[in-house]
Write a protein that holds these residues in place. Structure first.
Motif, PDB file in Angstrom:
ATOM      1  N   GLN A 287      38.251 110.787  55.699  1.00 42.71           N
ATOM      2  CA  GLN A 287      39.280 109.895  56.241  1.00 42.71           C
ATOM      3  C   GLN A 287      38.725 108.917  57.271  1.00 42.71           C
ATOM      4  O   GLN A 287      39.093 107.736  57.278  1.00 42.71           O
ATOM      5  CB  GLN A 287      40.396 110.728  56.874  1.00 42.71           C
ATOM      6  CG  GLN A 287      41.536 109.907  57.436  1.00 42.71           C
ATOM      7  CD  GLN A 287      42.628 110.781  58.048  1.00 42.71           C
ATOM      8  OE1 GLN A 287      42.490 112.003  58.125  1.00 42.71           O
ATOM      9  NE2 GLN A 287      43.705 110.170  58.471  1.00 42.71           N
TER      10      GLN A 287
ATOM     11  N   SER B 160      36.804 106.175  55.590  1.00 44.31           N
ATOM     12  CA  SER B 160      37.730 105.396  54.776  1.00 44.31           C
ATOM     13  C   SER B 160      38.554 104.438  55.631  1.00 44.31           C
ATOM     14  O   SER B 160      38.708 103.262  55.287  1.00 44.31           O
ATOM     15  CB  SER B 160      38.658 106.340  54.000  1.00 44.31           C
ATOM     16  OG  SER B 160      39.541 105.613  53.179  1.00 44.31           O
TER      17      SER B 160
ATOM     18  N   GLN C  32      40.030 101.826  53.510  1.00 41.93           N
ATOM     19  CA  GLN C  32      41.283 101.512  54.197  1.00 41.93           C
ATOM     20  C   GLN C  32      41.049 100.713  55.478  1.00 41.93           C
ATOM     21  O   GLN C  32      41.950 100.581  56.302  1.00 41.93           O
ATOM     22  CB  GLN C  32      42.024 102.813  54.512  1.00 41.93           C
ATOM     23  CG  GLN C  32      42.425 103.596  53.269  1.00 41.93           C
ATOM     24  CD  GLN C  32      42.815 105.033  53.568  1.00 41.93           C
ATOM     25  OE1 GLN C  32      42.008 105.817  54.057  1.00 41.93           O
ATOM     26  NE2 GLN C  32      44.066 105.383  53.289  1.00 41.93           N
TER      27      GLN C  32
ATOM     28  N   SER D 269      43.064  98.433  51.948  1.00 40.77           N
ATOM     29  CA  SER D 269      43.926  99.158  51.014  1.00 40.77           C
ATOM     30  C   SER D 269      44.868  98.223  50.271  1.00 40.77           C
ATOM     31  O   SER D 269      45.442  98.592  49.240  1.00 40.77           O
ATOM     32  CB  SER D 269      44.729 100.228  51.765  1.00 40.77           C
ATOM     33  OG  SER D 269      45.465  99.661  52.835  1.00 40.77           O
TER      34      SER D 269
ATOM     35  N   VAL E 192      43.900 105.288  47.069  1.00 43.64           N
ATOM     36  CA  VAL E 192      42.877 106.139  47.667  1.00 43.64           C
ATOM     37  C   VAL E 192      43.300 107.585  47.468  1.00 43.64           C
ATOM     38  O   VAL E 192      44.330 108.022  47.975  1.00 43.64           O
ATOM     39  CB  VAL E 192      42.688 105.832  49.164  1.00 43.64           C
ATOM     40  CG1 VAL E 192      41.625 106.750  49.767  1.00 43.64           C
ATOM     41  CG2 VAL E 192      42.305 104.369  49.361  1.00 43.64           C
TER      42      VAL E 192
ATOM     43  N   SER F 175      43.454 111.431  47.976  1.00 43.68           N
ATOM     44  CA  SER F 175      43.218 112.415  49.029  1.00 43.68           C
ATOM     45  C   SER F 175      44.347 113.428  49.008  1.00 43.68           C
ATOM     46  O   SER F 175      45.443 113.163  48.511  1.00 43.68           O
ATOM     47  CB  SER F 175      43.154 111.749  50.410  1.00 43.68           C
ATOM     48  OG  SER F 175      44.422 111.220  50.776  1.00 43.68           O
TER      49      SER F 175
ATOM     50  N   TYR G 279      38.048 111.332  50.520  1.00 41.76           N
ATOM     51  CA  TYR G 279      38.880 110.158  50.282  1.00 41.76           C
ATOM     52  C   TYR G 279      38.083 109.264  49.321  1.00 41.76           C
ATOM     53  O   TYR G 279      36.959 108.865  49.632  1.00 41.76           O
ATOM     54  CB  TYR G 279      39.151 109.389  51.574  1.00 41.76           C
ATOM     55  CG  TYR G 279      40.278 109.950  52.412  1.00 41.76           C
ATOM     56  CD1 TYR G 279      41.365 109.163  52.767  1.00 41.76           C
ATOM     57  CD2 TYR G 279      40.258 111.269  52.860  1.00 41.76           C
ATOM     58  CE1 TYR G 279      42.398 109.659  53.547  1.00 41.76           C
ATOM     59  CE2 TYR G 279      41.279 111.788  53.628  1.00 41.76           C
ATOM     60  CZ  TYR G 279      42.352 110.980  53.972  1.00 41.76           C
ATOM     61  OH  TYR G 279      43.376 111.483  54.739  1.00 41.76           O
TER      62      TYR G 279
END
Length: 522
Positions: free
Chosen positions: A307, A310, A316, A325, A331, A333, A340
């Motif tokens: 995370q 990401s 993201q 994103s 994505v 998860s 991710y």
């Protein structure tokens, strides 16, 4: 026979078919080789000149696309993973992702190419064999570049004559015991370049399954990538343009269609490597567990793209195009996994013994694509100071990747990267300091390069390309430990600019057999 010797000596020998042991290999050299006496047999034989292993997962684990998670239930999958993530010399050989398996596969591919080339020469270099000669040369060069990307330092003309290359066999070996020297990285790249330049005008598109061969487009895309790494930027632009034309927008992946596919199962991954995608120029099927390690499975939880990366650095993160994103992808998860990711690496398992539950894991990669080639051209133009052309290519990819929803401008790129701080392991951003032997103009060129590398990191996540950007741009990366909340609890190590671990260590059996190991910092 001591089998440790086969990796440097025997596996650089002429390839034979149906080999199952070291003794049988030697028994069959050289007289029982498949008789390559016509064009069709040589073409069929060259299928084995494409390696059946890929360094993608090893490179992902080695790069800044992974963190360590100290969370109960998210344990290591074995010593190979511990060693690769910690940049240790890897001693484990049984994993399909290991340097040993990769080395064997790549040198076997080169050996196959050499046997085909010798046969073509013995038959007088007949005109009807020239397409096979071109393919063999490109296959040999591709295997060599993959070896260099993995086991050598990044190429730079100021250091290449000092840094070590690797053995580059150009003839089949017919006797056991031939010893090889590593030579310099400069000499290694020169030989790759010779093979590419000789092979390019010979290749054709006449294949039954063209996406698995070096067609003209695949060959020129590979040549563009190599020349980017070789710092021959004008050639990289010219070769990429042979593939893409002046306007690449109609030749890129249909990202809207891909993003609409189910993120579960193998639907999206199989579509990503489909022969019907116009973006896919060269596909490679491999022995690999990457689809499980990078996918929606419990494997790979200890060391993973999670995370924090990401949200702060790629999938993201904020970029000059807005929030990443918003590109339109999902994505993947959930709370049971640390990972991710975009589900695009396929996974299949072939049982050799169903009752015992044993067999081989397989995956596939789109190793050359039009999207990757477009970003090669964008970077090469940026290095040449052709900023408008570089931004135009970057913008073409951003629009395609977001299905027309996002775009960039040069002013917006400069404002974004000038407005954020350089990355630190506890305050991460997508902007990582460049430490290069070549100069980078700070006002325009640097932010533009940040944008290109940022987008490429997002777009190729899981495919291994990020490590090459880390090496080529001297980016310092770290080994962080995260807790269940994705907070950094420890920073254990860093891969600094001159850290010799940037070149992954050669397989232990190869070193034991007599080939000089990669040096390590004292």
């Amino acid at each position: 026979m001591n089998k440790r010797n086969i990796y440097i000596y025997v596996l650089l020998a002429a390839t034979t078919l149906g080999i199952t042991s070291c003794d049988k290999f030697l028994d069959k050299l050289p007289d029982n080789r498949m008789e390559l006496n016509n064009k069709e047999k040589i073409q069929k034989y060259l299928v084995s000149a494409y390696p059946d292993h890929n360094p993608a997962y090893l490179a992902e684990l080695y790069s800044d696309n992974a963190d360590e998670f100290d969370v109960t239930g998210w344990g290591s999958d074995g010593r190979f993973y511990d060693q690769a993530y910690s940049w240790s010399d890897i001693t484990e050989t049984q994993e399909s992702e290991s340097p040993q398996e990769l080395w064997n596969s790549l040198y076997m591919a080169m050996s196959t190419a050499n046997t085909a080339l010798q046969t073509i020469e013995q038959q007088g270099n007949n005109s009807d064999l020239m397409p096979s000669k071109g393919e063999a040369l490109l296959c040999r060069a591709y295997a060599a570049l993959t070896l260099a990307n993995t086991f050598c330092m990044a190429y730079d003309p100021t250091t290449a004559s000092k840094n070590m290359g690797l053995p580059y066999p150009t003839r089949p070996e017919t006797t056991v015991g031939t010893k090889y020297e590593r030579g310099t990285l400069a000499a290694f790249y020169e030989q790759i370049n010779r093979d590419i330049e000789e092979g390019l005008p010979l290749v054709t598109d006449n294949y039954a399954r063209p996406k698995y061969h070096f067609t003209r487009n695949a060959a020129y895309a590979f040549a563009a990538l190599f020349n980017l790494y070789y710092q021959k930027y004008a050639k990289a632009v010219a070769y990429a343009t042979r593939v893409l034309g002046a306007d690449a927008s109609s030749k890129l992946r249909d990202w809207k269609a891909f993003n609409a596919l189910s993120v579960n199962g193998q639907i999206a991954p199989n579509a990503y490597v489909s022969v019907s995608s116009q973006a896919n120029l060269l596909l490679q099927t491999v022995h690999s567990q990457a689809g499980a390690l990078l996918g929606p499975y419990r494997m790979g939880n200890k060391y993973a793209h999670g995370q924090l990366i990401s949200e702060k650095e790629d999938l993201q993160s904020q970029g000059p195009w807005g929030r990443s994103s918003n590109f339109g992808y999902t994505v993947w998860s959930n709370n049971s996994l640390s990972k991710y990711f975009i589900n695009k690496v396929p996974y299949a398992f072939e049982y050799t013994d169903v009752q015992a539950g044993i067999g081989y894991a397989h995956s596939a990669y789109a190793v050359l694509t039009t999207d990757l080639t477009l970003l090669v051209r964008a970077e090469a133009n940026a290095m040449l100071g052709n900023y408008d052309a570089a931004v135009a290519d970057l913008n073409t990819e951003v629009k395609a990747y977001s299905s027309g929803a996002l775009s960039v401008t040069l002013e917006g790129i400069k404002n974004f990267y000038n407005g954020i701080g350089y990355y630190t392991p506890t305050a991460p951003t997508p902007k990582k300091k460049f430490n290069t032997a070549f100069s980078i103009e700070p006002t325009t060129q640097e932010p533009l390069l940040h944008a290109i590398l940022h987008l490429r990191r997002i777009m190729t996540l899981g495919e291994g390309w990020r490590l090459q950007d880390v090496k080529r741009y001297g980016i310092v990366i770290y080994r962080r430990t995260l807790n269940a909340s994705s907070s950094v609890t420890d920073v254990k190590d860093s891969l600094t600019v001159n850290d010799l671990r940037r070149a992954i260590q050669l397989p232990q059996d190869v070193i034991t057999a007599g080939l000089t190991a990669n040096p390590r910092n004292k």
